[in-house]
Scaffold this motif. Structure first.
Motif, PDB file in Angstrom:
ATOM      1  N   LEU A  92       0.828  -1.154   0.060  1.00  0.00           N
ATOM      2  CA  LEU A  92       0.126   0.144  -0.098  1.00  0.00           C
ATOM      3  C   LEU A  92       1.033   1.201   0.064  1.00  0.00           C
ATOM      4  N   LYS A  93       1.843   1.415   0.894  1.00  0.00           N
ATOM      5  CA  LYS A  93       2.691   2.384   0.922  1.00  0.00           C
ATOM      6  C   LYS A  93       3.457   2.655  -0.500  1.00  0.00           C
ATOM      7  N   GLU A  94       3.832   1.484  -0.893  1.00  0.00           N
ATOM      8  CA  GLU A  94       4.697   1.651  -2.218  1.00  0.00           C
ATOM      9  C   GLU A  94       3.649   2.040  -3.283  1.00  0.00           C
ATOM     10  N   THR A  95       2.570   1.579  -3.499  1.00  0.00           N
ATOM     11  CA  THR A  95       1.732   2.016  -4.280  1.00  0.00           C
ATOM     12  C   THR A  95       1.378   3.741  -4.203  1.00  0.00           C
ATOM     13  N   LEU A  96       1.122   3.919  -3.150  1.00  0.00           N
ATOM     14  CA  LEU A  96       0.757   5.378  -2.868  1.00  0.00           C
ATOM     15  C   LEU A  96       2.076   6.402  -3.262  1.00  0.00           C
ATOM     16  N   ILE A  97       3.152   5.948  -2.934  1.00  0.00           N
ATOM     17  CA  ILE A  97       4.314   6.776  -3.291  1.00  0.00           C
ATOM     18  C   ILE A  97       4.453   6.844  -4.769  1.00  0.00           C
ATOM     19  N   LYS A  98       4.099   5.648  -5.505  1.00  0.00           N
ATOM     20  CA  LYS A  98       4.497   5.505  -6.983  1.00  0.00           C
ATOM     21  C   LYS A  98       3.361   6.468  -7.778  1.00  0.00           C
ATOM     22  N   TYR A  99       2.190   6.284  -7.246  1.00  0.00           N
ATOM     23  CA  TYR A  99       1.028   7.034  -8.226  1.00  0.00           C
ATOM     24  C   TYR A  99       0.441   7.980  -7.662  1.00  0.00           C
ATOM     25  N   ALA A 100       0.665   8.224  -6.205  1.00  0.00           N
ATOM     26  CA  ALA A 100       0.152   9.693  -5.670  1.00  0.00           C
ATOM     27  C   ALA A 100       1.317  10.522  -5.020  1.00  0.00           C
ATOM     28  N   ASP A 101       2.594  10.186  -5.285  1.00  0.00           N
ATOM     29  CA  ASP A 101       3.484  10.749  -4.683  1.00  0.00           C
ATOM     30  C   ASP A 101       3.492  11.268  -3.057  1.00  0.00           C
ATOM     31  N   TYR A 102       2.699  10.174  -2.451  1.00  0.00           N
ATOM     32  CA  TYR A 102       2.242  10.283  -1.003  1.00  0.00           C
ATOM     33  C   TYR A 102       3.112   9.454  -0.326  1.00  0.00           C
ATOM     34  N   ASN A 103       3.968   9.925   0.705  1.00  0.00           N
ATOM     35  CA  ASN A 103       4.921   9.401   1.661  1.00  0.00           C
ATOM     36  C   ASN A 103       4.263   9.871   3.029  1.00  0.00           C
ATOM     37  N   GLY A 104       3.210  10.074   3.399  1.00  0.00           N
ATOM     38  CA  GLY A 104       2.798  10.553   4.614  1.00  0.00           C
ATOM     39  C   GLY A 104       2.259   9.451   5.649  1.00  0.00           C
ATOM     40  N   ARG A 105       1.296   9.975   6.344  1.00  0.00           N
ATOM     41  CA  ARG A 105       0.885   9.227   7.441  1.00  0.00           C
ATOM     42  C   ARG A 105       0.074   7.779   6.991  1.00  0.00           C
ATOM     43  N   ILE A 106       0.410   6.676   7.263  1.00  0.00           N
ATOM     44  CA  ILE A 106      -0.316   5.341   7.148  1.00  0.00           C
ATOM     45  C   ILE A 106      -0.320   4.813   8.346  1.00  0.00           C
ATOM     46  N   LEU A 107      -1.669   4.749   9.046  1.00  0.00           N
ATOM     47  CA  LEU A 107      -1.568   3.810  10.264  1.00  0.00           C
ATOM     48  C   LEU A 107      -1.448   2.280  10.183  1.00  0.00           C
ATOM     49  N   PRO A 108      -0.867   1.523  11.407  1.00  0.00           N
ATOM     50  CA  PRO A 108      -0.616   0.277  11.217  1.00  0.00           C
ATOM     51  C   PRO A 108      -2.312  -0.615  10.815  1.00  0.00           C
ATOM     52  N   ILE A 109      -2.147  -1.568  10.302  1.00  0.00           N
ATOM     53  CA  ILE A 109      -3.212  -2.251   9.668  1.00  0.00           C
ATOM     54  C   ILE A 109      -3.952  -2.632  10.720  1.00  0.00           C
ATOM     55  N   ILE A 110      -5.307  -2.884  10.669  1.00  0.00           N
ATOM     56  CA  ILE A 110      -6.223  -3.271  11.653  1.00  0.00           C
ATOM     57  C   ILE A 110      -6.258  -4.866  11.131  1.00  0.00           C
ATOM     58  N   LYS A 111      -5.734  -5.768  12.026  1.00  0.00           N
ATOM     59  CA  LYS A 111      -5.678  -7.112  11.843  1.00  0.00           C
ATOM     60  C   LYS A 111      -7.132  -7.859  11.917  1.00  0.00           C
ATOM     61  N   ASN A 112      -6.961  -8.850  11.334  1.00  0.00           N
ATOM     62  CA  ASN A 112      -8.179  -9.700  11.342  1.00  0.00           C
ATOM     63  C   ASN A 112      -8.326 -10.672  12.550  1.00  0.00           C
ATOM     64  N   PRO A 113      -9.370 -10.500  13.299  1.00  0.00           N
ATOM     65  CA  PRO A 113      -9.519 -11.480  14.598  1.00  0.00           C
ATOM     66  C   PRO A 113      -9.231 -12.741  14.159  1.00  0.00           C
ATOM     67  N   GLU A 114      -9.851 -13.192  12.987  1.00  0.00           N
ATOM     68  CA  GLU A 114      -9.916 -14.530  12.402  1.00  0.00           C
ATOM     69  C   GLU A 114      -9.259 -14.433  11.052  1.00  0.00           C
ATOM     70  N   PRO A 115      -8.172 -14.962  10.708  1.00  0.00           N
ATOM     71  CA  PRO A 115      -7.486 -15.033   9.686  1.00  0.00           C
ATOM     72  C   PRO A 115      -7.979 -16.206   8.818  1.00  0.00           C
ATOM     73  N   LEU A 116      -8.338 -17.085   9.506  1.00  0.00           N
ATOM     74  CA  LEU A 116      -9.282 -18.264   8.997  1.00  0.00           C
ATOM     75  C   LEU A 116     -10.645 -18.266   9.369  1.00  0.00           C
ATOM     76  N   SER A 117     -11.289 -19.119   8.552  1.00  0.00           N
ATOM     77  CA  SER A 117     -12.974 -19.114   8.902  1.00  0.00           C
ATOM     78  C   SER A 117     -13.593 -17.762   8.945  1.00  0.00           C
ATOM     79  N   TYR A 118     -13.179 -16.903   7.990  1.00  0.00           N
ATOM     80  CA  TYR A 118     -13.899 -15.750   8.375  1.00  0.00           C
ATOM     81  C   TYR A 118     -14.867 -15.129   7.061  1.00  0.00           C
ATOM     82  N   ARG A 119     -14.646 -15.852   6.077  1.00  0.00           N
ATOM     83  CA  ARG A 119     -15.683 -15.627   5.031  1.00  0.00           C
ATOM     84  C   ARG A 119     -17.368 -15.768   5.061  1.00  0.00           C
ATOM     85  N   ASN A 120     -18.105 -14.926   5.067  1.00  0.00           N
ATOM     86  CA  ASN A 120     -19.360 -15.032   5.183  1.00  0.00           C
ATOM     87  C   ASN A 120     -20.163 -15.555   3.852  1.00  0.00           C
TER      88      ASN A 120
END
Length: 457
Positions: A92-120
């Motif tokens: 995400l950071k690399e893509t924003l730098i490449k296409y938007a010339d943005y190197n500012g604030r990106i917050l830590p990702i909100i992790k999935n509490p269930e990385p498996l068995s999550y799809r509804n």
């Protein structure tokens, strides 16, 4: 040939370099040493295939799914979960730098509490082997159909029910779709919310027997059965919808919001992370006079933020979704929220002429904002914009245009689709004329901060 993987690709591939060209190699992880063959030369880049893993990364793990390579749906199944999140943040950071010339604030990702068995939900075509039906997926970029014994990202109840439905179908000796006869079963569509399941059988000109339907209704959690008759070759999954049994709509509780979903209505595939994403939008949204939500679907985001604006107007181009959204507004006694069926860009163009629109929320498809929408936003006087995106590339390209008039304040990635390279994000933008940065006093150093008097003649 031997090489070291240098970085991630946006689709979860490893990238090495050979004779000045990037080489995209599936299932390889940065810092690994591998041997590979070149499969194809695409002029500016190469496609490689790993033939031997020489030095393994500490980020690699044993993938639970035996067909993860063939299926292709979970391209990161072989990567430990913390490394998956780091990969998504980095891309995400690399893509924003490449296409938007943005190197500012990106917050830590909100992790999935269930990385498996999550799809509804699932939407799986039928295949047939030795006279028995099964469901599966087409391998990426091929016509080869891969049988699915078990899916590790489906919710446990959804997956349990999928297997039980197939067992019943085979006990009734049902057949897959025959294009010449225009009969048989094409696709199995299922949704699971709050431990309740809706099943849609997409078929040809097929009559579902009472005995078959009765057996399916006995499965735990099944509350709704529909049939969709489709004999055309269009890519659209559904055809003519027929209500068969149970509840016509699915009902979903998200914190204090109730949602009712028609069978063709779309909702995010990860229910728990949807709540986290919607809460980010709610927290970042200022008190507003008039808010417009473009690409509003069944109205979930508008209803989540209903108490932060005097008036909220949702815009959606699919009439069924608009009808569903207006029903949901009534269900939640949201008298200040309404939805209209129109093209998002065209609707916004006339709304900003008629009303004092001060906040805009957009949640576009993967293709991002069209030119009409971007042009309208730039010409408007909208002070605050919140952009919900499922595609970093189109997000970054759109931000590259919007930053002519807007400042990017912060970006929050959300891991909605664990085991895949996809990442959702929320971006807060404020019009340049209205931007007033505020110092945050988050840590001890900031709390102790005291401004010093400046002596500047």
């Amino acid at each position: 040939m031997k090489t070291t993987i240098k970085k991630w690709g946006i689709n979860g591939e490893g990238i090495a370099f050979h004779e000045g060209k990037p080489v995209f190699i599936e299932n390889a992880i940065p810092e690994e040493v591998i041997e590979f063959d070149i499969k194809s030369d695409e002029n500016t880049y190469l496609i490689g295939e790993m033939t031997r893993l020489v030095e393994q990364s500490s980020k690699r793990r044993y993938p639970l799914c035996p067909i993860w390579k063939e299926c292709g749906g979970c391209a990161l199944m072989h990567v430990k979960y913390p490394a998956q999140c780091k990969m998504k943040e980095g891309n995400l950071k690399e893509t924003l730098i490449k296409y938007a010339d943005y190197n500012g604030r990106i917050l830590p990702i909100i992790k999935n509490p269930e990385p498996l068995s999550y799809r509804n939900s699932c939407k799986l075509p039928f295949g047939e082997e030795y006279g028995e039906l099964y469901t599966g997926m087409y391998e990426r970029d091929t016509n080869h159909f891969q049988k699915m014994e078990r899916c590790y990202v489906h919710s446990k109840l959804l997956e349990q029910t999928r297997q039980a439905v197939l067992k019943i179908m085979n006990e009734h000796h049902l057949k897959m779709y025959d294009d010449k006869k225009k009969t048989g079963y094409r696709t199995l569509v299922m949704k699971e919310f709050d431990s309740k399941i809706q099943i849609i059988f997409v078929t040809g000109k097929e009559n579902l027997s009472e005995e078959f339907i009765h057996d399916v209704t006995q499965l735990e959690g099944v509350v709704s059965i529909w049939q969709s008759v489709k004999t055309e070759t269009k890519r659209e999954v559904f055809g003519d919808m027929r209500f068969i049994w149970g509840e016509e709509k699915m009902h979903l509780q998200l914190e204090d919001i109730q949602l009712s979903l028609l069978p063709r209505s779309f909702f995010q595939l990860n229910t728990k992370q949807s709540v986290n994403l919607y809460n980010v939008v709610k927290d970042w949204m200022p008190r507003s006079k008039t808010t417009v939500e473009a690409y509003s679907g069944i109205g979930a985001i508008s209803l989540f933020v209903k108490d932060k604006a005097q008036e909220i107007i949702g815009v959606e181009s699919i009439q069924d979704a608009v009808d569903n959204a207006n029903e949901n507004a009534m269900l939640n006694h949201a008298d200040n929220v309404s939805f209209i069926c129109e093209d998002a860009g065209s609707a916004l163009a006339h709304l900003v002429q008629e009303k004092d629109v001060d906040t805009l929320i957009v949640d576009p498809p993967r293709s991002g904002l069209d030119d009409t929408m971007k042009e309208t936003i730039l010409k408007s006087k909208i002070k605050t914009m919140i952009y919900v995106s499922c595609n970093p590339a189109t997000l970054a390209k759109d931000l590259g245009v919007l930053k002519k008039e807007y400042r990017i304040v912060k970006i929050q990635p959300v891991d909605m689709f664990s085991q895949t390279p996809h990442v959702e994000s929320v971006t807060l933008l404020v019009r340049n004329d209205d931007y007033r940065p505020r110092r945050r006093f988050d840590d001890r150093k900031d709390r102790d901060y005291k401004p010093r008097r400046r002596f500047d003649d």
